[in-house]
Design a protein around this motif. Structure first.
Motif, PDB file in Angstrom:
ATOM      1  N   GLN A 174       0.821  -1.207   0.000  1.00 24.40           N
ATOM      2  CA  GLN A 174       0.000   0.000   0.000  1.00 24.40           C
ATOM      3  C   GLN A 174       0.853   1.255   0.000  1.00 24.40           C
ATOM      4  O   GLN A 174       0.473   2.269  -0.539  1.00 24.40           O
ATOM      5  CB  GLN A 174      -0.902   0.009   1.244  1.00 24.40           C
ATOM      6  CG  GLN A 174      -2.099  -0.926   1.121  1.00 24.40           C
ATOM      7  CD  GLN A 174      -2.967  -0.863   2.344  1.00 24.40           C
ATOM      8  OE1 GLN A 174      -2.628  -0.216   3.324  1.00 24.40           O
ATOM      9  NE2 GLN A 174      -4.088  -1.551   2.320  1.00 24.40           N
TER      10      GLN A 174
ATOM     11  N   GLN B  80     -10.410  -2.441 -14.077  1.00 25.31           N
ATOM     12  CA  GLN B  80     -11.134  -2.060 -12.866  1.00 25.31           C
ATOM     13  C   GLN B  80     -12.508  -1.527 -13.250  1.00 25.31           C
ATOM     14  O   GLN B  80     -12.611  -0.565 -13.988  1.00 25.31           O
ATOM     15  CB  GLN B  80     -10.364  -0.997 -12.086  1.00 25.31           C
ATOM     16  CG  GLN B  80      -9.019  -1.456 -11.565  1.00 25.31           C
ATOM     17  CD  GLN B  80      -9.161  -2.422 -10.416  1.00 25.31           C
ATOM     18  OE1 GLN B  80     -10.089  -2.330  -9.619  1.00 25.31           O
ATOM     19  NE2 GLN B  80      -8.230  -3.369 -10.322  1.00 25.31           N
TER      20      GLN B  80
ATOM     21  N   GLU C  25      -4.847   6.934  -0.826  1.00 21.35           N
ATOM     22  CA  GLU C  25      -5.771   5.904  -0.357  1.00 21.35           C
ATOM     23  C   GLU C  25      -7.184   6.476  -0.381  1.00 21.35           C
ATOM     24  O   GLU C  25      -7.460   7.489   0.256  1.00 21.35           O
ATOM     25  CB  GLU C  25      -5.399   5.453   1.055  1.00 21.35           C
ATOM     26  CG  GLU C  25      -4.119   4.635   1.096  1.00 21.35           C
ATOM     27  CD  GLU C  25      -3.820   4.085   2.464  1.00 21.35           C
ATOM     28  OE1 GLU C  25      -3.161   3.050   2.543  1.00 21.35           O
ATOM     29  OE2 GLU C  25      -4.225   4.700   3.472  1.00 21.35           O
TER      30      GLU C  25
ATOM     31  N   THR D  70      -4.733  -4.322  -2.949  1.00 25.00           N
ATOM     32  CA  THR D  70      -5.643  -3.385  -2.270  1.00 25.00           C
ATOM     33  C   THR D  70      -7.026  -3.470  -2.889  1.00 25.00           C
ATOM     34  O   THR D  70      -7.215  -4.037  -3.948  1.00 25.00           O
ATOM     35  CB  THR D  70      -5.142  -1.940  -2.401  1.00 25.00           C
ATOM     36  OG1 THR D  70      -5.207  -1.541  -3.784  1.00 25.00           O
ATOM     37  CG2 THR D  70      -3.719  -1.822  -1.924  1.00 25.00           C
TER      38      THR D  70
ATOM     39  N   LYS E 208     -11.596   0.044   0.342  1.00 23.69           N
ATOM     40  CA  LYS E 208     -10.701   1.136  -0.042  1.00 23.69           C
ATOM     41  C   LYS E 208      -9.709   0.644  -1.093  1.00 23.69           C
ATOM     42  O   LYS E 208      -9.409  -0.551  -1.200  1.00 23.69           O
ATOM     43  CB  LYS E 208      -9.950   1.679   1.173  1.00 23.69           C
ATOM     44  CG  LYS E 208      -8.898   0.741   1.735  1.00 23.69           C
ATOM     45  CD  LYS E 208      -8.169   1.389   2.897  1.00 23.69           C
ATOM     46  CE  LYS E 208      -7.077   0.459   3.432  1.00 23.69           C
ATOM     47  NZ  LYS E 208      -6.367   1.017   4.597  1.00 23.69           N
ATOM     48  N   VAL E 209      -9.200   1.576  -1.889  1.00 24.59           N
ATOM     49  CA  VAL E 209      -8.166   1.269  -2.875  1.00 24.59           C
ATOM     50  C   VAL E 209      -7.014   2.250  -2.681  1.00 24.59           C
ATOM     51  O   VAL E 209      -7.206   3.361  -2.184  1.00 24.59           O
ATOM     52  CB  VAL E 209      -8.689   1.351  -4.327  1.00 24.59           C
ATOM     53  CG1 VAL E 209      -9.773   0.324  -4.587  1.00 24.59           C
ATOM     54  CG2 VAL E 209      -9.175   2.761  -4.646  1.00 24.59           C
ATOM     55  N   THR E 210      -5.829   1.825  -3.057  1.00 26.16           N
ATOM     56  CA  THR E 210      -4.655   2.689  -3.021  1.00 26.16           C
ATOM     57  C   THR E 210      -4.181   2.899  -4.448  1.00 26.16           C
ATOM     58  O   THR E 210      -3.914   1.938  -5.171  1.00 26.16           O
ATOM     59  CB  THR E 210      -3.533   2.070  -2.176  1.00 26.16           C
ATOM     60  OG1 THR E 210      -4.041   1.799  -0.869  1.00 26.16           O
ATOM     61  CG2 THR E 210      -2.367   3.025  -2.058  1.00 26.16           C
TER      62      THR E 210
ATOM     63  N   ASN F 108     -13.981   6.001  -6.223  1.00 24.25           N
ATOM     64  CA  ASN F 108     -13.918   4.585  -5.858  1.00 24.25           C
ATOM     65  C   ASN F 108     -15.330   4.103  -5.544  1.00 24.25           C
ATOM     66  O   ASN F 108     -15.902   4.440  -4.513  1.00 24.25           O
ATOM     67  CB  ASN F 108     -13.005   4.395  -4.642  1.00 24.25           C
ATOM     68  CG  ASN F 108     -12.991   2.948  -4.152  1.00 24.25           C
ATOM     69  OD1 ASN F 108     -13.334   2.036  -4.893  1.00 24.25           O
ATOM     70  ND2 ASN F 108     -12.586   2.757  -2.911  1.00 24.25           N
TER      71      ASN F 108
ATOM     72  N   VAL G   8     -13.231   1.790 -10.273  1.00 24.18           N
ATOM     73  CA  VAL G   8     -12.331   2.907  -9.965  1.00 24.18           C
ATOM     74  C   VAL G   8     -12.195   3.775 -11.213  1.00 24.18           C
ATOM     75  O   VAL G   8     -11.788   3.284 -12.273  1.00 24.18           O
ATOM     76  CB  VAL G   8     -10.950   2.410  -9.496  1.00 24.18           C
ATOM     77  CG1 VAL G   8     -10.053   3.599  -9.143  1.00 24.18           C
ATOM     78  CG2 VAL G   8     -11.095   1.488  -8.290  1.00 24.18           C
TER      79      VAL G   8
ATOM     80  N   ILE H  46      -3.535   1.185  -9.827  1.00 24.57           N
ATOM     81  CA  ILE H  46      -3.994   0.527  -8.597  1.00 24.57           C
ATOM     82  C   ILE H  46      -2.863  -0.348  -8.072  1.00 24.57           C
ATOM     83  O   ILE H  46      -2.302  -1.169  -8.803  1.00 24.57           O
ATOM     84  CB  ILE H  46      -5.230  -0.355  -8.873  1.00 24.57           C
ATOM     85  CG1 ILE H  46      -6.430   0.518  -9.262  1.00 24.57           C
ATOM     86  CG2 ILE H  46      -5.572  -1.202  -7.645  1.00 24.57           C
ATOM     87  CD1 ILE H  46      -7.037   1.268  -8.122  1.00 24.57           C
TER      88      ILE H  46
ATOM     89  N   SER I 267      -4.033  -2.503 -14.602  1.00 20.79           N
ATOM     90  CA  SER I 267      -4.886  -1.661 -13.777  1.00 20.79           C
ATOM     91  C   SER I 267      -4.409  -0.223 -13.754  1.00 20.79           C
ATOM     92  O   SER I 267      -4.516   0.461 -12.747  1.00 20.79           O
ATOM     93  CB  SER I 267      -4.927  -2.215 -12.337  1.00 20.79           C
ATOM     94  OG  SER I 267      -5.393  -3.531 -12.328  1.00 20.79           O
TER      95      SER I 267
END
Length: 627
Positions: free
Chosen positions: A172, A544, A594, A627, A569-571, A564, A547, A623, A237
């Motif tokens: 992350q 994705q 994040e 995550t 959650k995504v980083t 998002n 996102v 991405i 991604s």
């Protein structure tokens, strides 16, 4: 700063950011969690091997501080040295009157309860319970120092090993780069021992404090590979955006000033952007009322000040914008109506029709040009604020009077040359956190020059002279006021940007009132997000479905937003290294964001460094795996 390719960071830089991450996650489960108290900040310091005094904690956690994020914590650590055994030994030797390597309980108690940051008897006893291993009433301070430093080192190694064991947390923060923390044998160290030891050394002499630098966290590149995640999954991604913008010097204004503007009804109001301790930017908001549907011409621009022509006016290059929202009963009822997205020289402009009604005017600056700077003078000698005349009376120096005159000009929001109680209270809330009530204002009227129950410029000078006189010339309170208003110790305006907004209406007289709304920052964020998503379509990151990236391309600013829509959650790793002649509100060319589940978040704003040259925004969003 230009996003030119830069040399790979050193091993020491990589190790520093890994240690920051490890110490932060030793206290919190996520780097999205903010530090919300001075006690939490102290614990983070100790986990990172620092030994904060009360003065150090107060330096970073002021009365206006409500939170610190992970990025800001990293920047703080850069300015604070680790606890070192040699420094501790040097301080203890000053207490060792017999020079035999021992300090008696009574000697230590006297030193720690009467000097510097005083400790309680119970805290002193706790130190002895740790360090007096022979129970002979004497402290072997060399052994104590070794205990303290080794405990700190063991805590740091344990935190690094926890981070290394959790590959997801590691990714992350650092993408696909490989990094191994320094190899060392770890042992389970008592956190209570570390805390008590830190408390003991907190009363010892400390190195000079260094002002905080600009804040942001960057994903550091491994010296053996690119900073971009290199796995196949990462490539699938990612999303690349490239936009080339022509220089402003070759552009003609898209919105010419309306003909006959001088005949339109006009109202104006002043304000100021302030850079806060947590590096957020605040300002007043305003309420606009128009009684009839009318053509409107809105402008906002940095405010030039009359004094100090030999001083730099760095705030005049700060970008400004104005967002207009309908004034609903709740935040959810408010909607973005328009915003100034065209420049005419230094002005940011909008022209159109507004229906009869009430609106919120929300000033905005991107943060690209308004950044944290040192408030200390290069010579470490602040400008003199007060002096004694030949008769021995205290007076304000010419330099301070010029600055106070500029401050008066900024807080005189309606520009009538007088400060109303409302205007003065905006200033008081900014500088002291308190308001002046009507009774106190009546006292001011008896002692200082006023006209029409409003404070004159001369009265404002007299009030500040009285504060200095009451302190017998001690300028401490004056410096608090000046720094709150954005001045450094050379009396240069470096952490605020005064501005002026003008509203011209063709068919009716506009009315503007200043506001200080608790919901102001949320409303501005809502308007900013809407301005980005409404002007452009979303692009999904490859592979994705949930996102999306939105890119707003204005005449002089590019802004990006990450949406998002997933349930976790995504980083997102953001790389601007191929951009040219650009500066980012993030202050870094490579960083991570994040984004919580089902949330939109403004990623960054981009401005040209040199507006007279073309500039290219080239960004790759990826991405991070896991995550």
């Amino acid at each position: 700063m230009s996003f030119q390719e830069s040399p790979c960071p050193s091993y020491e830089e990589e190790a520093f950011y890994v240690q920051c991450r490890a110490s932060y996650l030793a206290v919190f489960r996520s780097s999205l969690t903010n530090i919300t108290s001075k006690q939490q900040l102290c614990r983070h310091f100790q986990q990172a091997g620092r030994n904060p005094t009360h003065a150090t904690l107060n330096k970073y956690w002021t009365p206006r501080t409500s939170k610190l994020n992970f990025d800001e914590f990293c920047e703080i650590l850069k300015s604070e040295k680790k606890t070192e055994e040699t420094g501790l030994m040097r301080a203890f030797k000053k207490m060792d009157v017999d020079s035999d390597g021992y300090i008696s309980h009574s000697e230590l108690e006297k030193a720690l309860t009467t000097r510097g940051e005083k400790m309680t008897t119970e805290e002193v006893n706790a130190i002895f319970s740790l360090a007096d291993v022979n129970e002979d009433g004497k402290l072997d301070y060399a052994e104590f120092c070794r205990l303290l430093v080794s405990t700190v080192e063991h805590c740091q190694v344990a935190a690094l090993e926890r981070l290394e064991a959790n590959a997801k947390l590691k990714r992350q923060n650092f993408g696909s780069q490989s990094y191994s923390p320094p190899k060392s044998s770890a042992s389970s160290a008592s956190s209570s021992a570390s805390s008590s030891a830190a408390q003991a050394s907190a009363t010892l002499p400390q190195p000079p404090e260094t002002p905080r630098a600009e804040s942001d966290t960057t994903l550091k590149k491994d010296s053996r590979s690119s900073s971009r995640p290199s796995s196949a999954r990462s490539r699938r991604s990612s999303l690349s955006n490239s936009i080339t913008m022509t220089s402003n010097s070759t552009k003609a204004s898209k919105i010419p000033e309306p003909s006959g503007l001088q005949e339109w009804h006009h109202s104006d109001m002043k304000g100021c952007f302030f850079l806060e301790d947590d590096e957020s930017i605040s300002s007043l908001q305003y309420q606009l009322h128009v009684s009839h549907t009318t053509n409107v011409y809105l402008t906002i621009q940095p405010l030039g000040l009359s004094h100090g022509p030999d001083k730099p006016s760095s705030w005049m290059t700060v970008d400004t914008a104005l967002f207009v929202m309908s004034a609903g009963e709740t935040k959810e009822d408010s909607a973005l109506v328009c915003f100034t997205d065209t420049k005419d020289k230094e002005k940011c402009v909008w022209k159109g029709e507004l229906n009869a009604g009430t609106y919120y005017l929300l000033p905005f600056t991107s943060g690209c040009k308004l950044k944290k700077r040192s408030k200390k003078s290069l010579s470490n000698k602040p400008v003199e604020l007060v002096y004694r005349t030949d008769t021995g009376e205290l007076d304000l120096t010419r330099e301070l009077r010029e600055v106070l005159s500029d401050i008066f000009e900024v807080i005189d929001l309606d520009g009538n040359g007088l400060l109303s109680l409302e205007e003065y209270n905006f200033f008081e809330l900014r500088t002291s956190g308190e308001k002046c009530d009507k009774d106190a204002w009546a006292v001011c009227k008896e002692n200082f020059d006023m006209r029409k129950n409003q404070l004159t410029r001369q009265g404002f000078m007299e009030l500040n002279l009285m504060e200095a006189t009451e302190k017998d010339g001690d300028p401490a309170d004056l410096w608090v006021t000046l720094e709150a208003m954005g001045y450094n110790q050379m009396l240069e305006l470096v952490e605020s940007c005064p501005f002026q907004l003008d509203v011209h209406c063709e068919g009716t007289q506009p009315s503007i009132q200043p506001l200080s709304m608790d919901s102001g920052p949320k409303l501005l964020n809502q308007a900013l997000q809407k301005s980005i998503t409404a002007k452009t379509g979303a692009k999904a990151l490859r592979g994705q479905d949930n996102v999306f990236i939105y890119i707003y391309r204005g005449e002089h600013r590019i802004s990006s937003l990450i949406a998002n829509k997933a349930n976790q959650k995504v980083t997102v790793h953001v790389n601007n290294e191929q951009s040219r002649n650009c500066c980012s509100s993030r202050g870094m060319s490579v960083f991570a964001v994040e984004v919580p589940a089902r949330t939109k978040m403004v990623c960054q704003h981009i401005l040209p460094i040199n507006e007279r040259q073309d500039w290219t925004y080239n960004c790759v969003e990826t991405i991070l795996p896991g995550t």
